[in-house]
Design a protein around this motif. Sequence first.
Motif, PDB file in Angstrom:
ATOM      1  N   GLN C 114       0.814  -1.224   0.000  1.00  4.40           N
ATOM      2  CA  GLN C 114       0.000   0.000   0.000  1.00  4.40           C
ATOM      3  C   GLN C 114       0.848   1.276   0.000  1.00  4.40           C
ATOM      4  O   GLN C 114       1.770   1.421   0.805  1.00  4.40           O
ATOM      5  CB  GLN C 114      -0.913   0.030   1.235  1.00  4.40           C
ATOM      6  CG  GLN C 114      -2.045  -0.980   1.185  1.00  4.40           C
ATOM      7  CD  GLN C 114      -2.961  -0.875   2.391  1.00  4.40           C
ATOM      8  OE1 GLN C 114      -2.502  -0.792   3.521  1.00  4.40           O
ATOM      9  NE2 GLN C 114      -4.255  -0.885   2.151  1.00  4.40           N
ATOM     10  N   GLY C 115       0.495   2.184  -0.879  1.00  3.43           N
ATOM     11  CA  GLY C 115       1.075   3.521  -0.882  1.00  3.43           C
ATOM     12  C   GLY C 115      -0.049   4.534  -0.971  1.00  3.43           C
ATOM     13  O   GLY C 115      -1.166   4.206  -1.391  1.00  3.43           O
ATOM     14  N   ILE C 116       0.238   5.769  -0.573  1.00  6.35           N
ATOM     15  CA  ILE C 116      -0.754   6.843  -0.645  1.00  6.35           C
ATOM     16  C   ILE C 116      -0.635   7.517  -2.015  1.00  6.35           C
ATOM     17  O   ILE C 116       0.456   7.903  -2.429  1.00  6.35           O
ATOM     18  CB  ILE C 116      -0.525   7.872   0.479  1.00  6.35           C
ATOM     19  CG1 ILE C 116      -0.651   7.169   1.848  1.00  6.35           C
ATOM     20  CG2 ILE C 116      -1.504   9.038   0.366  1.00  6.35           C
ATOM     21  CD1 ILE C 116      -0.185   8.023   3.016  1.00  6.35           C
ATOM     22  N   TYR C 117      -1.754   7.612  -2.715  1.00  6.22           N
ATOM     23  CA  TYR C 117      -1.786   8.244  -4.042  1.00  6.22           C
ATOM     24  C   TYR C 117      -2.390   9.639  -3.952  1.00  6.22           C
ATOM     25  O   TYR C 117      -3.447   9.813  -3.334  1.00  6.22           O
ATOM     26  CB  TYR C 117      -2.718   7.480  -4.996  1.00  6.22           C
ATOM     27  CG  TYR C 117      -2.225   6.210  -5.617  1.00  6.22           C
ATOM     28  CD1 TYR C 117      -1.240   5.434  -5.041  1.00  6.22           C
ATOM     29  CD2 TYR C 117      -2.806   5.757  -6.815  1.00  6.22           C
ATOM     30  CE1 TYR C 117      -0.840   4.244  -5.631  1.00  6.22           C
ATOM     31  CE2 TYR C 117      -2.401   4.568  -7.408  1.00  6.22           C
ATOM     32  CZ  TYR C 117      -1.418   3.817  -6.805  1.00  6.22           C
ATOM     33  OH  TYR C 117      -1.027   2.636  -7.388  1.00  6.22           O
ATOM     34  N   LEU C 118      -1.746  10.602  -4.584  1.00  2.27           N
ATOM     35  CA  LEU C 118      -2.434  11.814  -5.002  1.00  2.27           C
ATOM     36  C   LEU C 118      -3.049  11.519  -6.361  1.00  2.27           C
ATOM     37  O   LEU C 118      -2.340  11.105  -7.294  1.00  2.27           O
ATOM     38  CB  LEU C 118      -1.455  12.992  -5.157  1.00  2.27           C
ATOM     39  CG  LEU C 118      -2.079  14.211  -5.853  1.00  2.27           C
ATOM     40  CD1 LEU C 118      -3.081  14.911  -4.954  1.00  2.27           C
ATOM     41  CD2 LEU C 118      -1.004  15.184  -6.325  1.00  2.27           C
ATOM     42  N   CYS C 119      -4.351  11.747  -6.471  1.00  5.30           N
ATOM     43  CA  CYS C 119      -5.042  11.607  -7.748  1.00  5.30           C
ATOM     44  C   CYS C 119      -5.259  13.011  -8.279  1.00  5.30           C
ATOM     45  O   CYS C 119      -6.065  13.767  -7.725  1.00  5.30           O
ATOM     46  CB  CYS C 119      -6.388  10.912  -7.557  1.00  5.30           C
ATOM     47  SG  CYS C 119      -6.334   9.447  -6.492  1.00  5.30           S
ATOM     48  N   GLU C 120      -4.512  13.376  -9.281  1.00  2.00           N
ATOM     49  CA  GLU C 120      -4.621  14.721  -9.885  1.00  2.00           C
ATOM     50  C   GLU C 120      -5.473  14.600 -11.138  1.00  2.00           C
ATOM     51  O   GLU C 120      -5.069  14.002 -12.132  1.00  2.00           O
ATOM     52  CB  GLU C 120      -3.226  15.261 -10.210  1.00  2.00           C
ATOM     53  CG  GLU C 120      -3.228  16.602 -10.922  1.00  2.00           C
ATOM     54  CD  GLU C 120      -4.021  17.670 -10.161  1.00  2.00           C
ATOM     55  OE1 GLU C 120      -5.156  17.937 -10.587  1.00  2.00           O
ATOM     56  OE2 GLU C 120      -3.503  18.213  -9.167  1.00  2.00           O
TER      57      GLU C 120
END
Lengths: 136, 136, 136
Positions: C114-120
Amino acid sequence: MIDQKEITLPRFKRGYHIITNNILNKIGKLPEKGLINIFIKHTSAALTINENADPSVTIDFERFMNHLIPDGDKLYSHTMEGTDDMAAHIKSSTFGQSLTIPITNHQLNLGIWQGIYLCEFRNNGGHRKLVVTVYN
Amino acid sequence: MIDQKEITLPRFKRGYHIITNNILNKIGKLPEKGLINIFIKHTSAALTINENADPSVTIDFERFMNHLIPDGDKLYSHTMEGTDDMAAHIKSSTFGQSLTIPITNHQLNLGIWQGIYLCEFRNNGGHRKLVVTVYN
Amino acid sequence: MIDQKEITLPRFKRGYHIITNNILNKIGKLPEKGLINIFIKHTSAALTINENADPSVTIDFERFMNHLIPDGDKLYSHTMEGTDDMAAHIKSSTFGQSLTIPITNHQLNLGIWQGIYLCEFRNNGGHRKLVVTVYN
């Protein structure tokens, strides 16, 4: 410290409605710093955050989501509660029933364009109940 | 006060499964008032809240979501882990991996129709791990 | 105890970006046990958790979500801010703006993949602002 309150919303028609002030008007002064959790006790409505300015955004949410997750889809077997019911359940899980928002300087630390939406997916959803929990 | 526990779920087959009691049976007495966070440590499963009564709801979730976000879609380039893998990742982010629920009077303050779902998107997901954090 | 910090991210291009370290590098030592909430102050971007290993996953998210919730769909009436704007709003609510993750042994208790995504979701989203709240 935990502060908790149950709020009953007025009836809203099917669609997306900005309820930031409905919530703020029902809770006391916020702490200097903390988090607020807002939880909706239903499976055919949801809470989300989106644009608080142009009303066309809420209209487009209703139009597009009805197209993406249609009422009365032929795949549904859960049809006894009406053509809008199963679609409402799927939309409810897509947007979610629980929001956690930071509190800073005694205010919700929302972006300038952010408002809290009630997403009412039923044709006749009635009064929806929220639980608001503030902790600091 | 923070209380935290890691829970390993039994294997569930692909689909949507009500696990409210799987969680409640593994944690101790809840505080009078607070919040619980349930987090799933995976990227091809999710947690959501939905109807706890009619089993046809869980069946329709599986049918409709497989139609909306299909296995083996031609747009996917991430295909090495099987045709169900990339669809599982997208569904996992659509429903989310983290639930925060209010605790009131030593109980989860869920609506009468609300249950906690494990959404198992893989054909062979195996044992899924949760972290449950209670704070009050 | 509550610890709170506002973080400004570097500009990211449209797409899905792993920002776990962007966040960890900006906050101090985490407590032994607790929760972290990460909140994005925008309505045309989102935060989610997904696979941190194979970059093809982020590519497929961009491809598939653009197909599912297209730019410039004929159903949209909110079109003044560009063809990518209304689609960005809908995607933002689909994935959500708020993540709550357990902290265990002074670390984020994420699964191994698991990683944290920024969804742009915007073509030119600019610098995005996060509020990170740690409580224990």
